[in-house]
Design an enzyme around this catalytic site. Sequence first.
Site, PDB file in Angstrom:
ATOM      1  N   ASP A   1     -10.257  -4.558  -4.231  1.00 51.76           N
ATOM      2  CA  ASP A   1      -9.669  -3.558  -3.339  1.00 51.76           C
ATOM      3  C   ASP A   1     -10.581  -2.333  -3.276  1.00 51.76           C
ATOM      4  O   ASP A   1     -10.807  -1.667  -4.299  1.00 51.76           O
ATOM      5  CB  ASP A   1      -8.282  -3.166  -3.856  1.00 51.76           C
ATOM      6  CG  ASP A   1      -7.478  -2.360  -2.849  1.00 51.76           C
ATOM      7  OD1 ASP A   1      -8.083  -1.699  -1.991  1.00 51.76           O
ATOM      8  OD2 ASP A   1      -6.235  -2.390  -2.926  1.00 51.76           O
TER       9      ASP A   1
ATOM     10  N   HIS B   1      -7.873  -5.506  -0.482  1.00 55.04           N
ATOM     11  CA  HIS B   1      -6.725  -4.621  -0.323  1.00 55.04           C
ATOM     12  C   HIS B   1      -5.542  -5.296   0.365  1.00 55.04           C
ATOM     13  O   HIS B   1      -4.392  -5.078  -0.011  1.00 55.04           O
ATOM     14  CB  HIS B   1      -7.146  -3.381   0.476  1.00 55.04           C
ATOM     15  CG  HIS B   1      -6.050  -2.390   0.696  1.00 55.04           C
ATOM     16  ND1 HIS B   1      -5.486  -1.665  -0.334  1.00 55.04           N
ATOM     17  CD2 HIS B   1      -5.387  -2.007   1.834  1.00 55.04           C
ATOM     18  CE1 HIS B   1      -4.535  -0.873   0.150  1.00 55.04           C
ATOM     19  NE2 HIS B   1      -4.455  -1.068   1.455  1.00 55.04           N
TER      20      HIS B   1
ATOM     21  N   SER C   1       0.823  -1.200   0.000  1.00 56.53           N
ATOM     22  CA  SER C   1       0.000   0.000   0.000  1.00 56.53           C
ATOM     23  C   SER C   1       0.873   1.272   0.000  1.00 56.53           C
ATOM     24  O   SER C   1       1.617   1.503  -0.943  1.00 56.53           O
ATOM     25  CB  SER C   1      -0.964  -0.029   1.191  1.00 56.53           C
ATOM     26  OG  SER C   1      -1.927   0.982   1.088  1.00 56.53           O
TER      27      SER C   1
END
Length: 409
Positions: free
Chosen positions: A352, A382, A255
């Site tokens: 996601d 995610h 991320s």
Amino acid sequence: MPGFPWNAALRLLRRLQPRNGCLPTGVAAPGPLSAPQAITEQPSRGRCPGKTGAGGDTALRLRALAGPSPPFRVPLGQSRLPAGGACAARVAALGGRAGRRGAKMAGLRLAALGARVPCWRWGGAAVFGFRRGLSAWLAREPEGTPRWPPACRQKTSVSFLSRPELPNLAYKKLKGKSPGVIFIPGYLSDMNGTKALAIEEFCKSLGHACIRFDLSGVGNSDGNLQECTVGKWRKDVLSIIDDVAEGPQILVGISLGGWLMFHAAIARPQKVVALIGIATAVDSLVTQFNQLPVEVKKEIEMKGMWDIPSKYSEEGIYHIQYSFIKEAEHHCLLHSPIPVNCPVRLLHGMKDDIIPWHTSIQVADRVVSTDVDVILRKHSDHRMKEKADIQLLVYTIDDLIDKLSTIVN
């Protein structure tokens, strides 16, 4: 290993042989070997039943270790691969806590696996069975146990990197061969997540170095989270690369960690030799903020805080300071070509709901490197922490290590 059903396993191996191949015959069950003892594969000349010809197919003798086994790799120059046959697979026996039942299950599972898994060639070497390193790792546990390491397996101790005028960083370092792997956690995540532990365990099975750490203000690292910015976290990553890591490194960013890894690759092109991003969030906060209505943005500016609903937060909300967003604008990368020339692999789940998978496509388009792959998983979210996601991640690391080792050699 007493009690291991060698005859049943070998009979199953022959029964499941492919139509165009031949599995080894006449293999005797070896005695227990010590864990450090290396596997020796010697080709034996023989003919498959029902086949004629001068050479026949080359079979590999099956050897087993009483415990975890080293990577199973045979240089092409030292082995004869049959023209149309299947690669022979080895049977790894479980010992210790697995018990007799676990050993039987592992033997049958690997016997079936050896019959259906083909032989792959990577970087001038033949890899037999499931994958090198990973095959031993996945086969080490009895049926029904998790295939990634639980927290109790952590053996590396926490160390601290002291930095003048900067917060001390907590990290765990596993020594080993190059290239090493550095795990960069995501926003408010620490170094003890599922993916971080799985990466460390896999690197341990290959004998490669691995570093995982906490960003300042998170986990065991010093610092005030309210004062942290993208720029300060960028310095954290560079400190780990400069002062802790040794030799070339593969960066794995999750991320927001994927955003930081690109900045590290730009700043340290000589040490960063490959990148793996999971749900890479390059410019994500700034992009999402700029897409808000003007009235909402003004309200956030006056309030000084942006509250983002999230199911991944214990409170159900991420509180992001307005100053954090304004500082992050100075580190955006998608407005121009990204000067990264090393191999890049971007993994993203199409479910996601935090970072759209289109972001990885945009990043791939902006990266200067010609060696860029984007892998989308249709049903992953995610975090990408399911078994299949973890396997894809370690496969990707393994492929890059093979690729880089081939380039060096």
